[in-house]
Scaffold this motif. Sequence first.
Motif, PDB file in Angstrom:
ATOM      1  N   LEU A 102      17.817 135.199  14.168  1.00  0.00           N
ATOM      2  CA  LEU A 102      16.716 134.331  13.762  1.00  0.00           C
ATOM      3  C   LEU A 102      16.276 134.588  12.320  1.00  0.00           C
ATOM      4  CD1 LEU A 102      14.562 132.193  14.441  1.00  0.00           C
ATOM      5  CD2 LEU A 102      13.138 134.045  15.348  1.00  0.00           C
ATOM      6  N   LEU A 103      15.919 135.812  12.007  1.00  0.00           N
ATOM      7  CA  LEU A 103      15.473 136.096  10.638  1.00  0.00           C
ATOM      8  C   LEU A 103      16.608 135.963   9.626  1.00  0.00           C
ATOM      9  CD1 LEU A 103      12.792 138.932  10.836  1.00  0.00           C
ATOM     10  CD2 LEU A 103      12.506 136.575  10.058  1.00  0.00           C
ATOM     11  N   PRO A 104      17.827 136.434   9.934  1.00  0.00           N
ATOM     12  CA  PRO A 104      18.916 136.220   8.972  1.00  0.00           C
ATOM     13  C   PRO A 104      19.142 134.749   8.628  1.00  0.00           C
ATOM     14  CG  PRO A 104      19.565 137.908  10.520  1.00  0.00           C
ATOM     15  CD  PRO A 104      18.261 137.357  11.019  1.00  0.00           C
ATOM     16  N   LEU A 105      19.112 133.864   9.635  1.00  0.00           N
ATOM     17  CA  LEU A 105      19.291 132.443   9.344  1.00  0.00           C
ATOM     18  C   LEU A 105      18.106 131.902   8.549  1.00  0.00           C
ATOM     19  CD1 LEU A 105      20.817 129.785   9.564  1.00  0.00           C
ATOM     20  CD2 LEU A 105      19.651 129.385  11.752  1.00  0.00           C
ATOM     21  N   SER A 106      16.895 132.300   8.925  1.00  0.00           N
ATOM     22  CA  SER A 106      15.703 131.838   8.203  1.00  0.00           C
ATOM     23  C   SER A 106      15.773 132.255   6.736  1.00  0.00           C
ATOM     24  CB  SER A 106      14.437 132.403   8.847  1.00  0.00           C
ATOM     25  OG  SER A 106      14.324 131.986  10.188  1.00  0.00           O
ATOM     26  N   LEU A 107      16.192 133.479   6.488  1.00  0.00           N
ATOM     27  CA  LEU A 107      16.277 133.976   5.113  1.00  0.00           C
ATOM     28  C   LEU A 107      17.433 133.321   4.360  1.00  0.00           C
ATOM     29  CD1 LEU A 107      15.537 137.744   5.785  1.00  0.00           C
ATOM     30  CD2 LEU A 107      14.008 136.065   4.739  1.00  0.00           C
ATOM     31  N   LYS A 108      18.513 132.998   5.070  1.00  0.00           N
ATOM     32  CA  LYS A 108      19.640 132.311   4.440  1.00  0.00           C
ATOM     33  C   LYS A 108      19.218 130.922   3.965  1.00  0.00           C
ATOM     34  CE  LYS A 108      24.359 130.675   5.341  1.00  0.00           C
ATOM     35  NZ  LYS A 108      25.455 130.586   6.355  1.00  0.00           N
TER      36      LYS A 108
END
Length: 260
Positions: A189-195
């Motif tokens: 979740l956070l990796p995609l949001s940050l990407k």
Amino acid sequence: MDYENIYIEEENNIATITINRPKKLNALNKRTIAELHEAFKELDDDKDIQVIVVTGSGEKAFVAGADISEFAHFSQEEGKVLAAEGQRLLFNFVDNLCTPVIAAVNGFALGGGLELAMSCHFRIASDNAKMGLPEVSLGVIPGYGGTQRLAQLIGKGRAMEIIMTAGMVDAKKALDYGLVNHVVPQDELLPLSLKIASRISNNSPVAIKYAIKAVNAGFKYDVNGYETEIDAFGTCFGTDDFKEGTTAFLEKRKADFPGS
């Protein structure tokens, strides 16, 4: 303000606000709303921050609602003030922020939690997320913009059903309804949001500010969204970002936007 219920991390021009009341499933109380207001204002004023991600601590909840104990004995007038102040300080404030805001919905987003997520510019959910507006089960209605934003996002009929049944939708249905843009396992979740935030940060912050203004105008009954777009489009031509963006395109290089 010294933050008790949230914390902020900053990296690569992206700020992540984490609501940190895990024992209360990150429920929004008066203090947390005030802290979120100050955090969003501070980050929006910081020219180095180009995108904001907001999420909840732990794996169970984004925000599981408002802190009911704070207003259970309110009068009618106090209830109106509660809704008006909440919308002014946080929900409408975030909706109209110049800096783009992504909600990373991890787990339950109920009542004020879903209203906060909907006030963000778009939403990404973990596959265990559940969302709903259960207020009518307490004898009240959503008061932080939920009746308006839910219908705008998923349509009147679906919004009516969710609100009147006080039910929840899972992440898959939220995706089908258009309530969220993406659904991923919680650890992604956070990796995609940050990407996605990183991709946004490559673009002109000035143009993004005007894009937010123009899109929002289309959902206001007393504003002509097309006229707002025309005005914002023209205004962009007078900015340093426009000069840099067009020059970089013609010179076949990556733009380095000054943000002005």
